[in-house]
Design a protein around this motif. Structure first.
Motif, PDB file in Angstrom:
ATOM      1  N   LEU A  58       0.820  -1.208   0.000  1.00 17.99           N
ATOM      2  CA  LEU A  58       0.000   0.000   0.000  1.00 17.99           C
ATOM      3  C   LEU A  58       0.857   1.262   0.000  1.00 17.99           C
ATOM      4  CD1 LEU A  58      -2.861   1.097   0.089  1.00 17.99           C
ATOM      5  CD2 LEU A  58      -2.776   1.007   2.577  1.00 17.99           C
ATOM      6  N   SER A  59       1.953   1.237   0.728  1.00 20.25           N
ATOM      7  CA  SER A  59       2.815   2.423   0.782  1.00 20.25           C
ATOM      8  C   SER A  59       3.410   2.736  -0.584  1.00 20.25           C
ATOM      9  CB  SER A  59       3.926   2.197   1.810  1.00 20.25           C
ATOM     10  OG  SER A  59       4.811   3.287   1.823  1.00 20.25           O
ATOM     11  N   ASP A  60       3.911   1.694  -1.284  1.00 18.34           N
ATOM     12  CA  ASP A  60       4.457   1.909  -2.625  1.00 18.34           C
ATOM     13  C   ASP A  60       3.367   2.351  -3.601  1.00 18.34           C
ATOM     14  OD1 ASP A  60       6.924   1.095  -1.672  1.00 18.34           O
ATOM     15  OD2 ASP A  60       6.559  -1.005  -2.174  1.00 18.34           O
ATOM     16  N   PHE A  61       2.171   1.786  -3.455  1.00 11.61           N
ATOM     17  CA  PHE A  61       1.073   2.153  -4.341  1.00 11.61           C
ATOM     18  C   PHE A  61       0.713   3.632  -4.175  1.00 11.61           C
ATOM     19  CE2 PHE A  61      -3.532   2.731  -4.847  1.00 11.61           C
ATOM     20  CZ  PHE A  61      -3.665   2.409  -6.183  1.00 11.61           C
ATOM     21  N   ALA A  62       0.618   4.100  -2.930  1.00 10.12           N
ATOM     22  CA  ALA A  62       0.265   5.506  -2.684  1.00 10.12           C
ATOM     23  C   ALA A  62       1.337   6.448  -3.219  1.00 10.12           C
ATOM     24  CB  ALA A  62       0.051   5.730  -1.189  1.00 10.12           C
ATOM     25  N   ALA A  63       2.596   6.023  -3.140  1.00  9.06           N
ATOM     26  CA  ALA A  63       3.677   6.874  -3.640  1.00  9.06           C
ATOM     27  C   ALA A  63       3.767   6.864  -5.160  1.00  9.06           C
ATOM     28  CB  ALA A  63       5.010   6.425  -3.050  1.00  9.06           C
ATOM     29  N   ALA A  64       3.167   5.853  -5.816  1.00  8.04           N
ATOM     30  CA  ALA A  64       3.219   5.765  -7.278  1.00  8.04           C
ATOM     31  C   ALA A  64       2.106   6.535  -7.954  1.00  8.04           C
ATOM     32  CB  ALA A  64       3.151   4.300  -7.709  1.00  8.04           C
ATOM     33  N   LEU A  65       1.124   7.010  -7.201  1.00 10.45           N
ATOM     34  CA  LEU A  65       0.005   7.739  -7.788  1.00 10.45           C
ATOM     35  C   LEU A  65       0.424   9.145  -8.201  1.00 10.45           C
ATOM     36  CD1 LEU A  65      -2.836   6.697  -5.316  1.00 10.45           C
ATOM     37  CD2 LEU A  65      -2.577   5.937  -7.673  1.00 10.45           C
ATOM     38  N   ASP A  66      -0.379   9.725  -9.066  1.00 11.67           N
ATOM     39  CA  ASP A  66      -0.165  11.118  -9.488  1.00 11.67           C
ATOM     40  C   ASP A  66      -0.973  12.041  -8.587  1.00 11.67           C
ATOM     41  OD1 ASP A  66       1.520  10.417 -11.553  1.00 11.67           O
ATOM     42  OD2 ASP A  66      -0.112  10.194 -12.998  1.00 11.67           O
ATOM     43  N   PRO A  67      -0.530  13.286  -8.435  1.00  9.68           N
ATOM     44  CA  PRO A  67      -1.323  14.244  -7.665  1.00  9.68           C
ATOM     45  C   PRO A  67      -2.711  14.409  -8.304  1.00  9.68           C
ATOM     46  CG  PRO A  67       0.871  15.097  -8.085  1.00  9.68           C
ATOM     47  CD  PRO A  67       0.726  13.859  -8.911  1.00  9.68           C
ATOM     48  N   PRO A  68      -3.754  14.661  -7.511  1.00  3.37           N
ATOM     49  CA  PRO A  68      -3.720  14.974  -6.068  1.00  3.37           C
ATOM     50  C   PRO A  68      -3.861  13.750  -5.148  1.00  3.37           C
ATOM     51  CG  PRO A  68      -5.883  15.434  -6.965  1.00  3.37           C
ATOM     52  CD  PRO A  68      -5.075  14.950  -8.111  1.00  3.37           C
ATOM     53  N   LEU A  69      -3.992  12.548  -5.743  1.00  6.32           N
ATOM     54  CA  LEU A  69      -4.108  11.347  -4.911  1.00  6.32           C
ATOM     55  C   LEU A  69      -2.751  10.893  -4.392  1.00  6.32           C
ATOM     56  CD1 LEU A  69      -6.652   9.320  -7.081  1.00  6.32           C
ATOM     57  CD2 LEU A  69      -7.127  10.599  -4.996  1.00  6.32           C
ATOM     58  N   PHE A  70      -1.703  11.462  -4.901  1.00  6.87           N
ATOM     59  CA  PHE A  70      -0.341  11.070  -4.525  1.00  6.87           C
ATOM     60  C   PHE A  70      -0.088  11.287  -3.034  1.00  6.87           C
ATOM     61  CE2 PHE A  70       3.959  12.825  -3.828  1.00  6.87           C
ATOM     62  CZ  PHE A  70       4.707  11.681  -4.056  1.00  6.87           C
ATOM     63  N   MET A  71       0.653  10.348  -2.435  1.00  2.00           N
ATOM     64  CA  MET A  71       0.997  10.431  -1.017  1.00  2.00           C
ATOM     65  C   MET A  71       2.477  10.069  -0.888  1.00  2.00           C
ATOM     66  SD  MET A  71      -0.942   8.592   2.180  1.00  2.00           S
ATOM     67  CE  MET A  71      -2.538   8.978   1.523  1.00  2.00           C
ATOM     68  N   ALA A  72       3.307  11.070  -0.628  1.00  2.00           N
ATOM     69  CA  ALA A  72       4.758  10.869  -0.610  1.00  2.00           C
ATOM     70  C   ALA A  72       5.180  10.058   0.604  1.00  2.00           C
ATOM     71  CB  ALA A  72       5.471  12.216  -0.619  1.00  2.00           C
ATOM     72  N   LYS A  73       6.286   9.349   0.418  1.00  2.00           N
ATOM     73  CA  LYS A  73       6.867   8.608   1.537  1.00  2.00           C
ATOM     74  C   LYS A  73       7.657   9.547   2.437  1.00  2.00           C
ATOM     75  CE  LYS A  73       7.292   4.068  -0.676  1.00  2.00           C
ATOM     76  NZ  LYS A  73       8.200   2.963  -0.998  1.00  2.00           N
ATOM     77  N   PRO A  74       7.720   9.256   3.776  1.00  2.00           N
ATOM     78  CA  PRO A  74       7.071   8.168   4.513  1.00  2.00           C
ATOM     79  C   PRO A  74       5.581   8.435   4.709  1.00  2.00           C
ATOM     80  CG  PRO A  74       8.300   9.575   6.001  1.00  2.00           C
ATOM     81  CD  PRO A  74       8.574  10.086   4.641  1.00  2.00           C
ATOM     82  N   ASN A  75       4.775   7.435   4.391  1.00  2.00           N
ATOM     83  CA  ASN A  75       3.333   7.623   4.413  1.00  2.00           C
ATOM     84  C   ASN A  75       2.596   6.557   5.205  1.00  2.00           C
ATOM     85  OD1 ASN A  75       3.649   5.423   2.746  1.00  2.00           O
ATOM     86  ND2 ASN A  75       3.170   6.519   0.863  1.00  2.00           N
ATOM     87  N   LYS A  76       3.331   5.717   5.931  1.00  2.00           N
ATOM     88  CA  LYS A  76       2.670   4.625   6.648  1.00  2.00           C
ATOM     89  C   LYS A  76       1.729   5.143   7.725  1.00  2.00           C
ATOM     90  CE  LYS A  76       6.108   1.047   5.760  1.00  2.00           C
ATOM     91  NZ  LYS A  76       7.037   0.050   6.353  1.00  2.00           N
ATOM     92  N   GLY A  77       2.153   6.188   8.422  1.00  2.00           N
ATOM     93  CA  GLY A  77       1.292   6.746   9.464  1.00  2.00           C
ATOM     94  C   GLY A  77      -0.002   7.307   8.891  1.00  2.00           C
ATOM     95  N   GLN A  78       0.099   7.999   7.741  1.00  2.00           N
ATOM     96  CA  GLN A  78      -1.103   8.553   7.110  1.00  2.00           C
ATOM     97  C   GLN A  78      -2.017   7.445   6.606  1.00  2.00           C
ATOM     98  OE1 GLN A  78      -0.172  11.769   4.283  1.00  2.00           O
ATOM     99  NE2 GLN A  78       1.933  11.673   5.015  1.00  2.00           N
ATOM    100  N   LEU A  79      -1.437   6.372   6.070  1.00  2.00           N
ATOM    101  CA  LEU A  79      -2.257   5.268   5.574  1.00  2.00           C
ATOM    102  C   LEU A  79      -2.967   4.546   6.710  1.00  2.00           C
ATOM    103  CD1 LEU A  79       0.210   3.888   2.879  1.00  2.00           C
ATOM    104  CD2 LEU A  79      -1.934   5.085   2.463  1.00  2.00           C
ATOM    105  N   ILE A  80      -2.286   4.399   7.845  1.00  2.00           N
ATOM    106  CA  ILE A  80      -2.922   3.756   8.999  1.00  2.00           C
ATOM    107  C   ILE A  80      -4.107   4.592   9.479  1.00  2.00           C
ATOM    108  CG2 ILE A  80      -2.552   3.173  11.435  1.00  2.00           C
ATOM    109  CD1 ILE A  80       0.346   2.421  10.610  1.00  2.00           C
TER     110      ILE A  80
END
Length: 1675
Positions: free
Chosen positions: A1531-1553
């Motif tokens: 999930l972390s790699d998937f969120a970082a691979a998206l384009d803005p505005p859905l993009f979520m830069a790493k580190p993003n584990k806390g935001q995903l949780i």
């Protein structure tokens, strides 16, 4: 955003506070999470400190205070200093690099000097202004004085701010660098004996820019423009990219062609020596053996193609000599080709380059120039405007948001302060009253109220501008209430002055006065002159009487309280002064102020008042921007004068035959300033040629580029700001009694006329009296102040509202029936076709469903439309699909309906036959095949007109065929018209605007046939040019564009009239200044003007040579009357022929006096003022109203108004293609070798290598030059061969890897064709020679691969983003281009009929003429871009015997003469310029608005279909098996691979949780859950979120009905809670074991301490995430 909700007060800056700041900064550096603070925009340097921060005591002025902005106070270690005006000065407190302590006495003193508002800043400001004036007047200032002041300023700043201690130190401000540089230049010039002092003297002009940092507005504006430049970097790179591509194409097509000239082949016994007629060795013709046209400096160009320029007899076309325009115009190398393309992009004298290339290469290459003009002059300019508009909107929104946040607090604080002051004053008064009379409380209270009232009155009086004694004087002497008789007289005069018909009489007088002013001309008879003088006296008397009567009626005090009355009095005093000083010499200029009378119309014209108010508001806001532009022009003029002035004097013989300075040079400041102004107007290339001749290319080109780029940036920014203010959305007109009286008078006249007509027609008046009174008084009750410019400018809507309110429905129906857009209120009772509707209205469903039912047809009211009526409102395609099944059950034509052709009974037998005939006709005209046939015939009839050129008499067969075709077309269109009459009836047919247009075209067909029967009716044949108008009614795309243009341009009529009034003022001024002064004595042998030393006046010219009169000729463009003045001003406005007009103006002396060179040079000011106030301002006003109407109608239909319903679907598909690569994924081959090659060619590295190869190939092409050595030619040949080999290898590798899938991708097919043609181009010259295949053929084929740079995912992303607006606006642009082509076609046919035989001179030559259809289109393309139409009009102006031969025999035709028709030519060019300008402006608006639309969608927190499409594209990579689930670890790699505005830069584990995503068995998360959670995160608390989420879920379920349902067993948040809980349990258990087994130490070492620490940190972060989770709080 405010830095802190509760601002602190002003606190002195002490050593203790300094230490506290240091400690706080050190503490914040140690903390991991710093507080997110931003600078407060209202506390910036140079702004006044708001009163919310408290009062400024005397002891705090110019003393160090703690910074009130928390951002600087907590992070930057600064303090502030305030002067008496509360202006903020910010300083760094740190003592670094020669910076004194804040508490040092020297620094404190210099800070006081720096912060003081008067001694330092004002002295410096006035001194710099004095320097500017001295530069203007050529004065000399002692260098020591200048150096001393600059040195003192720098020392003060150095001691006060320090050398380098932060952003507020001396070196932290770039403007201080400028001051230091200027001072250093002065020092070096004063004390250094070096040789480069002249260069430094040129650099001294930089001191002019020192004015900018003194004005905070200019300084902040410079920062905004720098920000705009940063945003323009992408467009600049893209522009350079395309300039390079087109330059390389130009090199391949035209290299060396401009050296082809007509060379006289020497005959036997003929001397071949070269001759030089002039004595100037620098100004020579190349050789006398070349062929020259009369008056031309350069030899005639020619080409070897059949469509190129041909040489006369005895001459051959050879490549010899230099290139034209002093050798600066050519495509012989990349640099000169780039220069030529930049000139075409800027549209500076493009017609000269067109003609040169078409003469040398052929007319077919006009396609190249059309592409260049569209791409650069239109699209790239639209991109520049779009980005500047976006930057301007961002700045506007930022300022607006800041003011919205600040204003409430400031208002509240201001109210509190005001209430507190009032309370304190009231308490003081009450205490004083109690002291005086403590026993009487009631009395004291009354006195207190009186005292409070008196206090308020005194406050109001104190706010008045004038002292109180002036008001006492005014009330005593300026308010006349003498006696009862005077009062009665005043009342009587007041009734007369305020009567409606008085205002009507006055406005008639104003209009007549304007007409009298416009009647002045040269020459003018004595009777006309006497009539105008008497008229002037009469109008002065009327205006004087008006002023006197109004003063009597209103008192002088009341009269002069009204602004319009003051203006009227100024006009009266001017008229009386002019009469008194009529015979005084030198007072003729007073006549110019008569133009002010035209502005008296504004009193009765609300639109004019609104425009003037909006412009005044705009110029108040734009004063800093205009001042910055003036400073830049001043600096550029001074810099150019210093840089090139001496060179113009030394090398003047290089550019002038007589070694005299030309009109445009930079030897003195005034001419240099005019030269800069000309550059900003877009006319720079000719002066650049002269500059390069005298000063070289190394300095001239950078200087001109600087002026062009920076000047245009400032100009476009001013234009955008002026457009935003000229829209007048917030400006309203005040209530005006004169305007109301005028409307009331017109209403009464209408009432009287209606009454008389009713009496004459012997009809009774059915309308009640009350209603008629309401009709007549409605104009008075209409509140003008409620209408903005967009409402007042919309003439049709404004009138229709009034007609509706008055109940006159008849007039509304008549107005609607006359427009091209039929009104839905028009009722018909005849069966007509349902598909002939011309307007879209979604409210027509009920009518359509009712009319589809045969039983309910009789129930439809008479006001509704019938089923087949042409005035039915068209429904959308979605509704068409819905109602299609119902309509198929019923016949398309109605039955039993009344007929407008004749009232017949439905029950009779004849009536049924008639009804069946009409049904049959209706079916025929509604048949799609019939429509296609008529459309095809329309196109054929239009296309046949292109063959009727000057050679038609020589082509007998074609002429006969065209005559028969005309007859057939005429009969077909008559038959179609009769069928529609039968089907629809007369009323329905003629109520449709498009059918009325068809009827007019049929009449034109008939007249053209009649014109062929008799000789005297032959002029009727020329009406054929109207036949293409029928195309408008046959194609929906044309209809849409015409409707849109009507909607956007018709509301500008009022504004257009205001602009026309401004032009009228300038035209009348031109007549007063220049009428009869453009005449000159011409030498017939040379065609040049005699010097004024030889011929001084007209009489000497007529008796100059042996009693033979020399021609005393007038300039073709002059100001002898208002009409000629308008035409001359139009040429100035389009910058065509304006140089010639200005030259005539500045040389003019007096009537019948020979002009002298630049004797009247300050007449340039007239033209400069016209360009500013007559071109720039009206243009911005018109465009702003067009943009407002465009946006208004775009909002109504939620789409672009220039596209059809079908094209809206195409728009969505196009948008989808632009946002994603539509190609299907190619399966990876199983073979290992093929798999390896597949991985290679599909990798990003391979793509980058290919792009680099393409760029290197383009760079190799740039090396090519004309006349290069054989070695260089061979080297370039082998370089091209290597690139062909590399591209061939790439093609082979892709064929191996992709197999048959290679040819399923369009880009691969393109690359394959490039390789095939390249190999063919290399091999053919070896077999058939290089004559059939050009050496540049291979290079151009290889260059075509550079288009990959624009491909999505391959080239730079910025290129794709900038190309997106063009692609998305392409459907609308194609529709508009079709209309432009139709307009050009009609005007080309008209030009062929009227100007085909005009004498070839000026702008009409062998290339640009009206002899054939192709040449006419070439001419009209030039005129469409405002290029060279003045020369064509010059040739058409040849109508006299001296200029042309009316009896000249034209071979191959019966037409005689080569004269033009000036009146037809003027109408032709002026109308075409206006129509094409309106269409092209709308093209610009379409692209710019599309760009702003894309930018606004990106800025707003909204998600579009493209964002979701990209989401699923990324999902495919993480879920290749399409299980709809992914593992939680991905999930972390998937969120970082998206384009803005859905993009979520790493580190993003806390935001995903914190998103609390549901998890199924195996720690898997479903696609829809992730998408919904990410959408919630982006949208936030948006009101549209719930609806969007439901749409996403329903859409996903529809697209994936086979969804694999797995019950979630937990969520990411719960799983994290479980992990943290397990960690805590483990830690507790370990502690328990440690306490129980103290002796067993070996067990303790086995525990991993790092894991404990890591688990603890994760637990803490989890707690924070849990608190911040909005979804968890809702649960």
């Amino acid at each position: 955003m405010l830095a802190s909700p509760e601002p602190k007060g002003l606190v002195p800056f002490t050593k203790e506070s300094f230490e506290l700041i240091k400690q706080h900064i050190a503490k914040t550096h140690n903390e991991e999470h710093e507080e997110d603070l931003k600078p407060n925009p209202d506390l910036e340097v140079g702004k006044e400190l708001p009163f919310i921060y408290g009062n400024l005591s005397q002891g705090m002025v110019s003393e160090p205070l703690e910074d009130v902005d928390p951002y600087y106070y907590k992070k930057k270690n600064t303090f502030i200093v305030l002067n008496k005006n509360r202006t903020i000065f910010r300083f760094n407190a740190a003592s670094i690099l020669c910076t004194l302590s804040p508490f040092n006495c020297i620094r404190g003193t210099t800070i006081k000097v720096l912060a003081h508002p008067y001694p330092f800043l004002l002295t410096s400001t006035f001194f710099r202004l004095f320097i500017l004036i001295s530069v203007l007047l050529g004065l000399h200032i002692p260098v020591n004085t200048l150096l001393g002041i600059y040195t003192f300023e720098i020392l003060v700043k150095l001691f006060a701010r320090g050398v380098w201690a932060g952003s507020f130190s001396f070196l932290g401000d770039p403007w201080n660098w400028l001051d230091f540089s200027v001072t250093m230049f002065e020092v070096i010039i004063r004390y250094s004996p070096l040789n480069f002092i002249p260069m430094l003297q040129t650099a001294r002009t930089l001191r002019i820019l020192k004015i900018i940092p003194l004005n905070q507005g200019l300084k902040s504006l410079a920062g905004v423009l720098t920000h705009c430049l940063k945003k323009l970097i992408g467009v600049i790179i893209l522009t350079l990219f395309f300039l390079s591509i087109f330059s390389l194409i130009g090199m391949g097509l035209f290299m060396g062609n401009l050296k082809h000239k007509c060379f006289r082949w020497p005959q036997e016994n003929e001397n071949e020596t070269l001759h030089n007629k002039t004595g100037n060795p620098y100004y020579i013709r190349e050789t006398e053996n070349f062929y020259y046209l009369e008056g031309e400096r350069y030899a005639l160009l020619c080409g070897n193609r059949t469509d190129a320029g041909q040489c006369p007899e005895g001459y051959v076309c050879v490549k010899a000599g230099i290139n034209p325009d002093q050798g600066f115009t050519n495509f012989d190398s990349f640099g000169w080709a780039l220069f030529a393309l930049f000139r075409l992009m800027a549209q500076d004298y493009p017609e000269g380059l067109y003609h040169q290339i078409l003469y040398a290469s052929g007319k077919v290459y006009m396609i190249f120039f059309v592409m260049v003009s569209f791409w650069f002059s239109f699209y790239m300019a639209s991109l520049f405007l779009g980005i500047l508009a976006m930057a301007y909107e961002e700045e506007k929104q930022r300022v607006g948001q800041t003011s919205k946040k600040i204003e409430p607090k400031f208002q509240q604080t201001g109210k509190e302060l005001q209430e507190g002051n009032e309370t304190d004053e009231a308490k003081t008064i009450q205490i004083e009253m109690k002291k005086r009379s403590p026993t009487s409380t009631d009395t004291s209270l009354d006195v207190l109220e009186d005292a409070t009232l008196r206090h308020k009155e005194e406050l109001e009086k104190s706010k008045k501008i004038c002292p109180l004694y002036w008001y006492k004087f005014a009330t005593t002497f300026l308010i006349w209430n003498c006696s009862p008789c005077w009062s009665k007289l005043k009342e009587f005069v007041h009734r007369i002055v305020m009567a409606p018909f008085t205002d009507l009489f006055l406005i008639i007088c104003i209009i007549l006065n304007i007409c009298f002013l416009a009647l002045e001309r040269y020459p003018m008879s004595k009777s006309t002159n006497n009539l105008l003088n008497i008229g002037n006296l009469v109008f002065i008397g009327i205006f004087t009487a008006e002023m006197i009567f109004k003063i009597i009626a209103m008192h002088p005090y009341g009269y002069f309280q009204v602004g319009w009355n003051i203006f009227d009095s100024v006009i009266v005093f001017h008229g009386l002064t002019e009469l008194c000083l009529a015979n005084v010499e030198g007072m003729v200029l007073l006549r110019l102020f008569r133009m002010l009378r035209i502005f008296k119309l504004g009193k009765y014209w609300p639109t004019f008042q609104i425009l003037m108010r909006s412009l005044s508001k705009a110029w108040v806001t734009l004063r800093d921007l205009v001042l910055l532009l003036f400073i830049f022009m001043f600096f550029s003029a001074a810099f150019g004068m210093r840089l090139f002035g001496q060179n113009y004097e030394e090398f003047v013989c290089h550019i002038d035959q007589n070694c005299q300075l030309p009109r445009w040079h930079m030897h003195d400041f005034f001419h240099s300033y005019l030269n800069v102004f000309r550059i900003l107007c877009g006319e720079w290339v000719e002066t650049l040629w002269d500059c390069m001749e005298v000063a070289g290319q190394s300095w001239c080109i950078p200087f001109y580029l600087m002026v062009i780029l920076i000047g245009n940036l400032l100009f476009f920014y001013i234009f955008l700001e002026n457009c935003s203010f000229s829209s007048c959305k917030d400006v309203t007109a005040e209530e005006n009694n004169e305007a109301k009286n005028l409307q009331l008078a017109v209403a009464r006249i209408k009432k009287g006329i209606n009454y008389v007509l009713l009496k004459i027609l012997c009809k009774k008046q059915n309308v009640p009296k009350d209603t008629m009174d309401h009709v007549n008084e409605v104009y008075v009750k209409e509140d003008i102040s409620d209408h903005t410019l967009s409402e007042l400018s919309n003439a049709q809507d404004f009138l229709k509202d009034k007609e509706k309110s008055s109940g006159t429905e008849k007039n509304t129906t008549e107005n609607e029936s006359q427009s091209l857009i039929p009104s839905p209120s028009v009722s018909e009772t005849v069966p007509v076709a349902s598909g002939e509707s011309d307007i879209e209205n979604p409210d027509n469903k009920e009518i359509q469903s009712k009319s589809g039912d045969g039983d309910s047809k009789e129930k439809i009211k008479q006001s509704s439309s019938s089923e087949c009526s042409t005035v039915d409102i068209a429904i959308s395609e979605e509704e068409e699909m819905f109602y299609g099944s119902e309509r198929s059950k019923h016949p398309k034509n109605g039955c039993g309906r009344g007929s407008s052709l004749g009232q017949t009974s439905g029950a009779s037998k004849k009536g049924k036959i008639w009804q069946n005939i009409r049904k049959t006709c209706c079916k025929i005209v509604e048949n799609n095949w019939f429509k296609c046939f008529i459309g095809l015939v329309t196109l054929l009839s239009t296309g046949t007109l292109a063959f009727e050129d000057i050679y038609i008499d020589q082509r007998k067969t074609i002429k006969i065929l065209l005559e028969y075709a005309d007859m057939i077309f005429t009969y077909i269109f008559i038959l179609e018209m009769l069928l529609k009459w039968m089907a629809y009836g007369f009323k329905a047919y003629f109520s449709n605007g498009w059918y009325r247009l068809d009827f007019v075209v049929v009449i034109v067909f008939c007249l053209s046939l009649i014109g062929k029967t008799r000789e005297e009716l032959k002029p009727l044949i020329s009406m054929k040019f109207l036949r293409p108008l029928r195309v408008l009614s046959q194609f929906e795309r044309m209809k849409v564009v015409v409707r849109a243009l009507i909607k956007t341009t018709l509301p500008t009529l009022n504004v257009f009239l205001v602009c026309l009034m401004i032009w009228l003022i300038f035209s009348i001024m031109g007549v007063d200044l220049f009428a009869g002064r453009f005449y000159e004595c011409i030498d017939p042998t040379s065609g040049e003007r005699f010097p004024s030393s030889e011929v001084m006046n007209k009489s000497q010219c007529e008796s100059l040579l042996f009693n033979e009169s020399m021609p005393w000729e007038n300039a073709k463009m002059n100001f002898d009357n208002v009409g000629n003045g308008f035409l001359s001003l139009l040429q100035v406005a389009t910058f065509n022929g304006w140089i010639t007009i200005m030259n005539s103006a500045i040389d003019s002396v007096a009537v019948n006096i020979q002009p002298h060179f630049e004797v009247n040079i300050y007449m340039y000011c007239y033209f400069i003022n016209f360009i500013i106030f007559g071109v720039f301002l009206p243009l911005s006003m018109l465009i702003s109203v067009i943009i407002d109407n465009f946006n208004k109608h775009k909002i109504k239909i939620s789409s672009n108004i220039f596209i059809t319903v079908k094209q809206r679907k195409q728009y969505r598909r196009l948008k989808k293609l632009m946002y994603e690569d539509s190609q299907r994924p190619v399966p990876r081959p199983r073979n290992k070798l093929q798999g390896f090659v597949f991985d290679l060619v599909t990798s990003q590295v391979f793509n980058v290598i290919v792009m680099v190869l393409i760029c290197f190939q383009a760079i190799a092409m740039m090396i090519d030059t004309d006349g290069q050595s054989l070695e260089m030619y061979i080297a370039l040949y082998w370089i091209n061969s290597i690139f062909v080999m590399l591209y061939t290898m790439e093609c082979i590798l892709k064929l191996i890897a992709l197999r048959c899938f290679y040819f399923t991708i369009v880009w691969n097919i393109f690359d394959f064709m490039v390789v095939i043609f390249s190999i063919t181009g290399l091999c053919l010259p070896m077999t058939v020679g290089s004559y059939l295949v050009s050496p540049s053929f291979v290079q151009l084929i290889l260059l075509s691969r550079i288009i990959h740079m624009l491909r999505l995912g391959k080239g730079p992303k910025v290129f794709h983003n900038l190309m997106l607006p063009l692609m998305l606006s392409l459907p609308a642009l194609l529709n508009i281009i079709l209309l432009i082509f139709l307009v050009m076609f009609i005007y080309a046919i008209f030009g062929m009929y009227n100007f085909a035989y005009v004498k070839k001179e000026a702008g009409i030559n062998d290339v640009s003429n009206f002899e054939t259809f192709g040449s006419s289109m070439l001419c009209l393309f030039q005129v469409a871009i405002f290029a060279g139409w003045d020369g064509m009009l010059d040739a058409i102006f040849n109508s006299k015997w001296s200029d042309c031969d009316p009896d000249k025999i034209n071979p191959g035709t019966q037409v005689r003469g080569d004269c033009g028709n000036p009146s037809v030519g003027i109408f032709y060019f002026v109308s075409y310029i206006l129509i094409s300008w309106l269409i092209i402006v709308n093209m610009y608006i379409v692209v710019v608005m599309e760009f702003l639309n894309i930018a606004s969608k990106k800025k707003n927190k909204t998600l579009s279909e493209d964002d979701f499409r990209k989401f699923f594209q990324v999902w495919k990579r993480f879920d290749p098996d399409r299980t709809q689930y992914i593992d939680s670890s991905k999930l972390s790699d998937f969120a970082a691979a998206l384009d803005p505005p859905l993009f979520m830069a790493k580190p993003n584990k806390g935001q995903l949780i914190a998103l609390d995503l549901p998890m199924a068995v195996g720690d898997r998360i479903h696609c829809l859950d992730i998408l919904l959670a990410f959408t919630k995160r982006v949208m936030g608390q948006d009101v549209r979120m719930e609806r969007l989420l439901s749409e996403i879920e329903s859409g996903f379920l529809l697209a994936n009905p086979f969804k694999i349902t797995c019950e979630p067993i937990t969520t990411t948040l719960k799983r994290k809670q479980e992990a943290v809980s397990a960690t805590i349990i483990q830690r507790a258990y370990k502690n328990y074991r440690l306490r129980r087994n103290d002796k067993n130490t070996s067990h303790i070492h086995m525990i991993d301490d790092d894991r404990d620490v890591h688990a603890t940190k994760e637990g803490a972060y989890f707690d924070k995430a849990k608190e911040k989770s909005p979804i968890q709080s809702q649960i």
